[in-house]
Every structure is written in structure tokens, then in C-alpha cells.
Design a protein around this motif. Structure first.
Motif, PDB file in Angstrom:
ATOM      1  N   PHE A 185       0.864  -1.174   0.000  1.00  8.28           N
ATOM      2  CA  PHE A 185       0.000   0.000   0.000  1.00  8.28           C
ATOM      3  C   PHE A 185       0.907   1.232   0.000  1.00  8.28           C
ATOM      4  O   PHE A 185       1.517   1.565   1.017  1.00  8.28           O
ATOM      5  CB  PHE A 185      -0.897  -0.043   1.243  1.00  8.28           C
ATOM      6  N   ILE A 186       1.047   1.877  -1.151  1.00  9.97           N
ATOM      7  CA  ILE A 186       1.958   3.013  -1.317  1.00  9.97           C
ATOM      8  C   ILE A 186       1.136   4.284  -1.306  1.00  9.97           C
ATOM      9  O   ILE A 186       0.244   4.471  -2.141  1.00  9.97           O
ATOM     10  CB  ILE A 186       2.741   2.900  -2.638  1.00  9.97           C
ATOM     11  N   THR A 187       1.433   5.172  -0.379  1.00 12.68           N
ATOM     12  CA  THR A 187       0.657   6.400  -0.267  1.00 12.68           C
ATOM     13  C   THR A 187       1.574   7.587   0.016  1.00 12.68           C
ATOM     14  O   THR A 187       2.506   7.481   0.801  1.00 12.68           O
ATOM     15  CB  THR A 187      -0.433   6.275   0.833  1.00 12.68           C
ATOM     16  N   TRP A 214      -0.414  -4.174  -5.664  1.00 15.75           N
ATOM     17  CA  TRP A 214      -0.011  -2.830  -5.261  1.00 15.75           C
ATOM     18  C   TRP A 214      -1.211  -1.899  -5.340  1.00 15.75           C
ATOM     19  O   TRP A 214      -1.916  -1.850  -6.358  1.00 15.75           O
ATOM     20  CB  TRP A 214       1.056  -2.263  -6.189  1.00 15.75           C
ATOM     21  N   ALA A 243      -8.233   6.846   5.043  1.00 15.30           N
ATOM     22  CA  ALA A 243      -7.892   5.819   6.030  1.00 15.30           C
ATOM     23  C   ALA A 243      -9.072   5.512   6.934  1.00 15.30           C
ATOM     24  O   ALA A 243      -9.358   4.331   7.227  1.00 15.30           O
ATOM     25  CB  ALA A 243      -6.691   6.277   6.856  1.00 15.30           C
ATOM     26  N   TRP A 301      -6.877  -5.420   1.347  1.00 13.19           N
ATOM     27  CA  TRP A 301      -6.135  -5.314   2.612  1.00 13.19           C
ATOM     28  C   TRP A 301      -6.586  -6.424   3.565  1.00 13.19           C
ATOM     29  O   TRP A 301      -5.768  -7.147   4.143  1.00 13.19           O
ATOM     30  CB  TRP A 301      -6.356  -3.933   3.232  1.00 13.19           C
ATOM     31  N   VAL A 307       0.488  -7.153   4.865  1.00 14.39           N
ATOM     32  CA  VAL A 307       0.319  -5.843   4.230  1.00 14.39           C
ATOM     33  C   VAL A 307       1.466  -4.932   4.653  1.00 14.39           C
ATOM     34  O   VAL A 307       1.708  -4.728   5.843  1.00 14.39           O
ATOM     35  CB  VAL A 307      -1.021  -5.188   4.620  1.00 14.39           C
ATOM     36  N   SER A 309       2.850  -1.077   4.133  1.00 11.84           N
ATOM     37  CA  SER A 309       2.565   0.259   3.612  1.00 11.84           C
ATOM     38  C   SER A 309       3.873   1.041   3.495  1.00 11.84           C
ATOM     39  O   SER A 309       4.743   0.958   4.371  1.00 11.84           O
ATOM     40  CB  SER A 309       1.573   1.008   4.508  1.00 11.84           C
ATOM     41  N   TYR A 311       5.240   4.956   2.701  1.00 11.59           N
ATOM     42  CA  TYR A 311       4.722   6.323   2.622  1.00 11.59           C
ATOM     43  C   TYR A 311       5.844   7.320   2.837  1.00 11.59           C
ATOM     44  O   TYR A 311       6.892   7.016   3.393  1.00 11.59           O
ATOM     45  CB  TYR A 311       3.592   6.543   3.618  1.00 11.59           C
ATOM     46  N   LEU A 328      -2.975   5.972   9.079  1.00 12.26           N
ATOM     47  CA  LEU A 328      -2.480   4.811   8.339  1.00 12.26           C
ATOM     48  C   LEU A 328      -2.020   3.718   9.293  1.00 12.26           C
ATOM     49  O   LEU A 328      -2.330   2.528   9.087  1.00 12.26           O
ATOM     50  CB  LEU A 328      -1.323   5.234   7.429  1.00 12.26           C
ATOM     51  N   HIS A 332      -2.961  -0.764  10.269  1.00 12.52           N
ATOM     52  CA  HIS A 332      -2.091  -1.895  10.583  1.00 12.52           C
ATOM     53  C   HIS A 332      -2.433  -2.489  11.944  1.00 12.52           C
ATOM     54  O   HIS A 332      -2.474  -3.715  12.100  1.00 12.52           O
ATOM     55  CB  HIS A 332      -0.630  -1.432  10.558  1.00 12.52           C
ATOM     56  N   PRO A 345       3.914  -0.584   8.931  1.00  9.69           N
ATOM     57  CA  PRO A 345       3.940   0.756   8.360  1.00  9.69           C
ATOM     58  C   PRO A 345       5.387   1.227   8.192  1.00  9.69           C
ATOM     59  O   PRO A 345       6.120   1.358   9.162  1.00  9.69           O
ATOM     60  CB  PRO A 345       3.196   1.588   9.409  1.00  9.69           C
TER      61      PRO A 345
END
Length: 950
Positions: A185-187, A214, A243, A301, A307, A309, A311, A328, A332, A345
Motif C-alpha cells: 500500500f503506497i501512499t 499494489w 484511512a 487489505w 500488508v 505500507s 509512505y 495509516l 495496521h 507501516p
């Protein structure tokens, strides 16, 4: 892993390789620096370094070119310099005079106004050893907490988010987790451009596990978003809403891990109540997303075994930065996705040693080894470790507050090191007032060409990459050694040494008769003291030493005494460093951006990185080849907004916010959504100049940005502000380009800057392909004004570009005022080659002619028609100049354009992978650093789609 400092390559010619670390982003790539004598001649990725395993991006792979003698001679600060008065040219002085002057000014300021009249603004590009002595100087010797870092602009929200939820400032994950994740999860991160080597690593993970998915969250259709299985193109500033909406859906769908929540967390009830009303419909309204995409993201998710992430600045650079991070991390914690392989995260650090600065307490609210300034026990511990009576309790000024205080006259002396606030800070009008109001400004810097250098009363030359000795910590908590390959040029000195020399002079007057707080003889002795402050702390590194890192290679912390290796992952046992051992949910409320767009300012402006440039371009901006991918400044708009404003590519527009304005060429971009604009963060006064609508000089994109900041982290909202965009109304335009001697081009660019300030708009950008066999570097000039200036105003520009009219083939139209000129030389075979051109007037159609000439000059090939014919109106259409604008560069390493790649892919056969392989065999694109691979893969897929549709 064996890591000898020097690896002989060819002893007979004096060649050797030195292991060190790249000075750019927080990936922390290992490099091998090849030197011959006292000159760096090449760099390659260290195949044994666990961050990059030999890979380097375009910036890292060109590091040796930025250390070339001609760059050092023209761009480096090589000796201490002092100005007799503001605005005067600096004069060289000796180190003794420089150190005495600075120490005297510090003591006088402290005695007259108190220690809080001094402010130290430092950098995430300093080494840990540099950071440590700066922090000790401020908080231990001077008695002020006014020491902050440009990491405040990029990472302080991540710090606050981790501490508020997990209990300490530490990414709990590692790069190895890329290979174990089921969902990434790319944010808030354009990973493909900002952290290219991590993007390569992630691509490898997906190739090995094709089922890995992704999700990319980004207001723009970036290179990273284009690779995603699901792109959530949210409205700027709606991260918390997203979120919270996803958590609402996970609760509804039964994806939360209630057992983990009960056993290892606190505060979930309040958060559950918070997200009760965050229905899919409400979340879609707040984020601009489709309800179906929200449900898909939540289900992916919830169904994933692991998962991860990733960021970065998109979450951090916000007035809600801490809430963005906390929201975010909530996801998790609610799903138990932390503390095991492939899950957690992961905050990606922007600068090479932002982590190291946090470790030594180099922020206004921190103390050494992750201690809190607000905690009296922590202050007492540090005072005892340092041997001082106390550490001041009053909070220090954070970055924005520091410059506001200087602008208000509260801070009298500013000492800036290894950063460029005249380019990088928001609300540049306030920053300029700070420089004007401060009684004394010191800049400690390796490069003399930064925008901040013009405001300094005293300039101190510092060593830089390839010359320094110490350590840095990357995004996965891994400490790497930085080793010198060559001595610093001129009189440049290591940053820690400069600080220690000043501190010893100051303490003789402020602490007479007491032992020195700075008993350091080398970088290792500084690091050893820092190591001692970590004993028993969450980042305990008492088991590490220079010798161990030398022997076994880079190591992750914590690494306490007696350990044999550091921890790759944290919280594997579900216990957290909080009072009750539980992680805390963050009660994040979704709020609009600090400055939402409205009728007066109808565009949302975002900023971000380019693939091949770094920060203010003091280093990368010395290389022509790194401008191939993005050749000049622009404001990016979607096609619909360009059409609505009746703009063509290259038309100049005025971008206005509540704080300032900027004139830039507009550029059509498929990445942009409607009513949104994008300007790269790198474009500052080093490249841009001009007077705009007033007598004030431009200050780059940060003339526009807002100083609004996160209340917990004090990180500014650099990512978003509201602007309006209109035609600039500058009727006269000049475009010029010329090959110049490499040993003079950068100096000429500096001499051009004051000449360009008289025009309404001006940009001056290098171009070329280093190393150039003819010893050349080019300059591209784009200038505009309300009306045509007289010849006298243009004479200086012509002279610096070697484009004086008498040296050129010249065409002038007295009716329209159009001027065209070509400088041509004959090669050894007698063929004409273009060396430079000059075209100016009011005819907008000549944009196409200048583009044709630019392509011709950069190609450096014999002319296809006599040069005199190229001057004639209509020559491009009649004689074969390119009818379309030049295709942008895709591959920097091998100078491959998008058009070349598209043509090769179209001629190839098979599936996308086969077409890519055939294209790479022909053009080599993507076979070196790999930064262009995402673009190449996207083009290949587009070709497949076209073939199917045909």
C-alpha cells in the motif's frame, strides 16, 4: 560481510576503490568510489551493500561527475568568505579569522540578548557525527534549544506519528519485507522517482510473486501509480478521510483482528466511534474516489496475509501530517499487520541521514537517543552525560518558527549548515525578511552557488560526499559508514571539525576554567560518545563500533552490547515501548487542507520530486545530462485545463497564491487531475529568476507555499496550497542555447543570474552529456518580458553565451522585430555543426523553430541543410526540421527518448516482456540504473493495447 576501506584496483596507475554511501535519498545505497590520485573518476554500486546490492539510480551513478575538477572549480565554496556589508561581494579570509569572528559574534549575541537569540538550522544530509556536535553546542554549551533541521520539512510528522501510536520513532520494518508482502500500500510517495532503487526491489518482489498486489494512493497519475493494480486518485489533503473510510469498511466486512486489538492495543473504542459515520458514500465524497474502488482496497487489505505500507512526503508535508501517519498506522494495528515478515507501516526517509539526526536529538523538541526535551528526567540524563549543569527546558524554535523569529528580530544570529532555506522553506517572503532582519547570518556549505549563499555574512567551506568520514542511518534503521576517498578541495573542512573549533573558542569565554565539552580528535570519537548516550534506550547501539561495521558491513539498530546482529523487525512479540506496553490508536479527525481552493484561487497546487534531480540542485544541477528527463521548469496542468485557459505547451503563465507569485511555462501532463497543478520542488533561484509583476525576485515554488503546519509535528504543508493561474502577458520572448567550454559554463551561469533579474521571466538550465569528448557544457536560456528590451540589455546575455551578433549568421525582420541567429563551426570533415542559436521576438510560432534548433544542437550532428537556409522563415516546414516538439528523454544513462523507445517497442514482437527485451537489446534503456524501467514497461503495455485494438 568484509568491508575493507580501500580496495586496490590497478596499483600500477594508482587506482583504488573506497566503500562509502550515497548522499542523496534515504535508501542508503552503498557506493564504490574509484579514484586516481586525488581525483574521483568513477562510482558504482556496492554489490555487497544490503540496501542496493550494486544498483544505483541516475543521481547516484553520476556522483563522480559532480566531483569533476571543473565542477569543483566553478561551484564549490573553497575558502572562508566574509562580506563587509549585506549585498557586497564576499572576500576571502583565513580560517583563524573566520572561526574567531563567528565565535565572537556568538558570545556577544548570547551575552547581549541571551542564548535564545541564536538559531542553528542544520540538515538531514549531515553525518551523524556532524549532527551530534551541533546539537551539543546548542543545548549543552550555549543553553538554547534553537537547533532544528530541514528534516522538519520532510520527516517530523513521521516521527510524531510513530511516537503517538507505537511509542517510539522507529520504522518497524525492513527492505526484506518487500519480498514477503502480499499487498503493498503506497501512499504519499512517487516511489519510482523519489526512491528508484526501492522501486527496483519492489519490482523484483512482484516478479517473484506475481500475486502480490499494489495499491497506490496519489492525487497524480505518477509513474508509480501507473504501475499499480489499483490507483486511488484522491483529492489533495484527503488522506485521513481515506484511512478512516477504509477502517469503516474493514469493520463492516469483518477484516479487523479483534484478538490482536484486545491483547496489544488501546484506544480502539474512540476510533471506532470516530469512523462510524465514515461510510463509503461519505468517504467517496471527501476523497473524490468511487465507492467500488474503496471497497476493493478494503477487501484486498483484509484478505492479505501480509500488508506493507510505504509512505513519504505526501503524508508528512501536511497540516495534518501526524494525523495522516496515525490514521495509516491505525489500519495496521486494527488488522494485526505489524511485527511479522511483509507487514507493517514503513516510513521512507527523504534524506540520507534524517534518521541519524533524529537519533542524536537534532530537532528542537528532542534530545540525544530519542529522549524527549519536555521530560525533566530525560533532560537530567543528558545533562549528566554531557557534564553540564542542565539542559534548557524551554522548547526550541522549529524550522518555520526559527525564521519567523528572525524576521521579527527575536533571533539575531542564524547559523545554517548544509541546507538551502532560501529555496526549500515555505513562504519565502518571510524567509527573506528573516535574512534581512538577522544581525548575522552564517552559511556552512560545500557549494557556493545556492540561493542562501547570497544572504550570508560569513561563508564556511565544508567537505562533502567523497571527502567525509562518519556514519548515516537509512530508512530501515541501518547504519552505514561514509568514508573519504579524496581530501577536501581548497580550504574546505569537515562539518564536525568546524563546529568543534568554534565550540572550543566559545566555551573558553562562556565556561572559563572548566573542561572542554568537545574533546574530539576525529569523527570516530564523536560517534563513540553518541553511542554511549544510547545505552538502555530503544535505539541502543552500544554493541556497534566503526571496527565492527568495517568488518561486518552496515548494521540495523537496536544493536546493544553483547548482540551479534541488529533487529530487522520490531514489535514481533506484540509489546510496544509505551507505559502499558500497548500500541495506541490515533483518534484522527478528517479535516480539509489548510488552504482549500476557492473561487479566487481555484487550483490545488501540489509539489514533489523529479526523477533525476535532488532538492535545490546544488549538486545535480551542475550536470547537463540530469536535465535531459525534465529539461526546464514548468507548471503541469491537465489537457482540459490547458484548453480552458487557451494554453499551448510552453506558454508562460502566472501562478499566484496568497503569499507570492511565479511565472512558469505551462505543460500538458496526463498525470494531473482537473483543477490541480504541479510544480517540482527543485526549481528555485538557482535556475529561475526575473522580477515577476513587481521588483521582487522570484524565489521558486516556495514563493507560493503556505507556512501552515501540523500542530503536533510542526511540519509545514509544503504539499498543498491554493493558486490561480492566468496568462503571464509577457509579449516578448527570447530563447537561446549554446555549447560553452565546460571549464567556464557553470561560472557563466552564475554571472547570468543578475543579468536575468531585470526581465519578467528567465530560466537558465545546463544541458549536455557528461563526460563530453569536446570538453563542453551547454546552457539553455528562456527569457520573457512585457516588451522587447534594447540591445544594451541583451548584450551581456549574448556575451556570456558567445552569441554576439558579429560572431553569428544573423537574420532580422525590422517589421516584426524578430531576430534569429546561428553560431556554426565546421568539423574536421568540413561539415557545418550548430554551436549555438538566438531567437527572439513576439512571434509565438517561433517556439517550434527554437525547438527544432535545440534538437539539432543537442544531437551534435552535421547539419542536414546549409545553416543560412535554416534562418529563413518556413525553413523548418520546407527543409525537414521536426514538426513536433522534441520527445522527452526517458533513459538518462543512454540518452534514449520516449519516441525512440516507442518506435523500438512498436517494431518488436511478442508480449510486453519480450518487446522490452528486444528494445533493450537495441537501445540499452533500463539496463543500467533501471530508473526508466517503469516508463518502459508502461510504454510496452500501451503498445500491446494498440496492437490488440488494431
Amino acid at each position: 560481510m568484509a568491508a575493507p576501506r580501500i580496495i586496490p584496483i590497478a596499483p600500477d596507475v594508482g587506482s583504488r576503490e573506497t566503500r562509502s554511501t550515497c548522499p542523496y535519498c534515504g535508501v542508503g545505497c552503498g557506493v564504490l568510489i574509484r579514484t586516481e590520485g586525488a581525483q574521483i573518476v568513477d562510482v558504482r554500486g556496492d554489490p555487497d551493500h544490503p540496501a542496493n546490492f550494486g544498483r544505483l539510480c541516475t543521481k547516484g551513478s553520476t556522483l563522480h561527475l559532480t566531483a569533476a575538477p571543473h565542477v569543483t572549480a566553478q561551484a564549490r565554496l573553497l575558502q572562508p568568505m566574509q562580506r563587509a556589508r549585506r549585498g557586497a561581494a564576499p572576500v576571502a579570509i583565513g580560517w583563524d579569522d573566520a572561526l574567531a569572528t563567528l565565535s565572537d559574534r556568538i558570545v556577544e549575541t548570547v551575552q547581549a540578548h541571551g542564548p535564545d537569540a541564536v538559531g542553528l538550522y542544520i540538515s538531514g544530509q549531515l553525518l551523524t557525527e556532524d549532527y551530534y556536535v551541533f546539537n551539543k553546542l546548542a543545548k549543552g554549551l550555549l543553553g538554547t534549544n534553537n537547533v532544528d533541521t530541514n528534516s522538519r520539512l520532510c520527516m517530523s510528522s513521521a516521527v510524531a506519528g510513530y511516537k503517538a501510536t507505537l511509542g517510539m520513532d522507529a520504522p518497524p520494518t525492513c527492505y526484506e519485507d518487500f519480498a514477503d508482502a502480499d499487498l503493498v500500500f503506497i501512499t504519499g510517495s512517487n516511489l519510482a522517482w523519489a526512491h528508484p532503487i526501492l522501486c527496483r526491489r519492489l519490482e523484483d518482489a512482484k516478479a517473484a510473486r506475481p500475486g502480490q498486489k499494489w495499491i497506490v494512493v496519489d492525487p497524480r497519475r505518477t509513474e508509480t501509480a501507473a504501475m499499480a493494480d489499483l490507483h486511488l486518485q484522491i483529492l489533495p489533503g484527503s488522506d485521513v478521510a481515506l484511512a478512516n473510510g477504509l477502517l469503516h469498511l474493514m469493520l463492516w466486512e469483518g477484516f479487523t483482528d479483534n484478538a490482536y486489538i484486545r491483547a496489544h492495543t488501546s484506544g480502539f473504542e474512540a476510533l471506532r466511534e470516530r469512523v462510524r459515520e465514515c461510510t463509503p458514500r461519505e468517504t467517496a465524497r471527501a476523497t473524490g474516489l468511487r465507492e467500488d474502488d474503496l471497497l476493493t482496497a478494503a477487501r484486498w487489505w483484509g484478505a492479505s496475509g501480509a500488508v506493507l505500507s510505504l509512505y513519504c512526503m505526501g503524508l508528512n508535508q501536511s497540516a495534518q501530517g501526524t494525523a495522516n501517519n496515525g490514521a495509516l498506522i491505525n489500519l495496521h494495528l486494527a488488522t494485526g499487520q505489524i511485527g511479522r515478515p511483509g507487514a507493517g507501516p514503513f516510513s521512507l526517509t527523504g534524506q540520507p541521514n534524517a534518521m541519524g539526526g533524529r537519533e542524536v536529538g537534532g530537532l528542537a523538541n528532542l534530545l540525544s537517543a530519542h529522549r524527549d526535551l519536555a521530560n525533566p528526567a530525560h533532560r537530567a540524563e543528558v545533562a549528566a552525560l554531557w557534564g553540564v549543569d542542565d539542559v534548557p527546558a524551554a522548547p526550541g524554535k522549529t524550522a518555520i518558527e526559527m525564521f519567523e523569529a528572525a524576521a521579527d528580530g527575536e533571533i539575531k544570529l542564524l547559523w545554517i549548515a548544509c541546507t538551502n532555506p532560501a529555496q526549500s522553506m515555505p513562504d519565502q517572503a518571510t524567509v527573506r525578511r528573516a535574512f534581512e532582519r538577522a544581525e548575522y547570518v552564517v552559511l556552512q556549505e560545500a557549494f557556493a552557488t545556492t540561493a542562501t549563499a547570497a544572504f550570508a555574512d560569513l561563508l564556511l567551506p565544508a567537505s562533502t560526499w567523497g571527502e567525509k568520514n562518519g556514519t548515516v542511518t537509512n530508512s530501515e534503521r541501518r547504519i552505514s559508514r561514509v568514508r573519504p576517498a579524496v581530501p577536501p578541495p581548497g580550504a574546505a573542512r569537515d562539518d564536525w571539525r568546524i563546529v568543534v573549533d568554534v565550540a572550543r573558542r566559545v566555551e573558553q569565554r562562556l565556561r572559563p576554567g572548566r573542561g572542554s565539552l568537545f574533546p574530539f580528535d576525529d569523527a570516530e570519537s564523536v560517534w563513540n560518545e553518541h553511542r554511549g548516550t544510547t545505552r538502555g534506550r530503544d535505539l541502543d547501539i552500544t554493541g556497534l563500533s566503526y571496527a565492527l561495521i568495517e568488518r561486518d558491513g552496515p548494521q540495523q539498530w537496536p544493536f546493544p552490547e553483547g548482540a551479534t546482529r541488529g533487529l530487522a523487525r520490531l514489535y514481533t512479540d506484540g509489546r510496544f515501548p509505551t507505559a502499558d506496553g500497548r500500541a495506541r490508536f490515533f483518534d484522527a479527525e478528517a479535516k480539509p487542507p489548510a488552504e482549500p481552493r476557492d473561487a479566487r484561487f481555484p487550483f490545488s497546487l501540489t509539489s514533489g520530486r523529479l526523477r533525476d534531480q535532488w532538492h535545490g540542485m546544488s549538486r545535480t544541477g551542475t550536470l547537463g545530462r540530469l536535465f535531459g528527463h525534465a529539461a526546464e521548469p514548468s507548471v503541469d496542468l491537465c489537457a482540459q485545463d490547458m484548453a480552458r485557459l487557451n494554453l499551448a505547451d510552453g506558454d508562460l503563465v502566472r501562478v499566484v497564491s496568497r503569499r507570492g507569485e511565479l511565472v512558469l511555462p505551462a505543460r500538458r501532463s496526463a498525470a494531473q487531475a482537473s483543477a490541480q497543478a504541479f510544480i517540482a520542488m527543485h526549481w528555485g533561484e538557482e535556475v529561475l529568476t526575473g522580477r515577476g509583476a513587481s521588483a521582487d525576485a522570484f524565489a521558486g515554488v516556495n514563493a507560493l507555499t503556505t507556512p501552515a503546519s501540523c500542530p503536533q509535528a510542526r511540519q509545514p504543508e509544503l504539499k498543498h496550497c491554493a493558486v490561480r493561474i492566468t496568462r503571464a502577458g509577457l509579449g516578448w520572448r527570447l530563447r537561446a542555447m549554446a555549447w560553452l567550454p565546460q571549464a567556464e559554463a557553470l561560472a557563466r551561469r552564475e554571472r547570468l543570474r543578475p543579468l536575468l533579474a531585470q526581465f519578467g521571466y528567465a530560466a537558465c538550465v545546463p544541458f549536455g552529456r557528461e563526460p563530453d569528448t569536446r570538453g563542453r557544457l551547454g546552457l539553455w536560456l528562456d527569457v520573457a518580458d512585457l516588451q522587447a528590451p534594447d540591445e544594451l540589455a541583451l548584450a551581456g546575455l549574448r556575451a556570456e553565451l558567445d552569441l554576439a551578433a558579429e560572431a553569428m549568421l544573423d537574420y532580422r525582420d525590422p517589421r516584426t522585430g524578430m531576430q534569429r541567429g546561428l553560431r556554426v563551426a565546421r568539423d574536421a570533415e568540413g561539415a557545418e555543426r550548430l554551436q549555438g542559436f538566438w531567437i527572439c521576438g513576439t512571434d509565438a510560432a517561433d517556439n517550434a523553430v527554437s525547438q527544432w534548433w535545440r534538437e539539432t544542437l543537442e544531437a551534435d550532428a552535421p547539419l542536414e541543410m546549409p545553416a543560412r537556409r535554416m534562418l529563413a522563415p518556413g525553413a523548418r516546414e520546407r527543409g525537414g526540421g521536426a514538426a513536433a516538439p522534441a520527445s522527452p528523454q526517458m533513459c538518462t544513462c543512454f540518452n534514449v527518448s520516449v519516441a525512440q523507445a516507442e518506435s523500438a517497442l512498436a517494431a518488436a514482437t511478442g508480449d510486453a516482456a519480450q518487446r522490452i527485451a528486444q528494445t533493450q537489446a537495441q537501445l540499452r534503456c533500463g539496463t543500467n540504473c533501471g530508473s526508466c524501467l517503469p516508463h518502459l514497461r508502461r510504454l510496452a503495455q500501451e503498445q500491446i493495447t494498440l496492437a490488440v485494438e488494431a
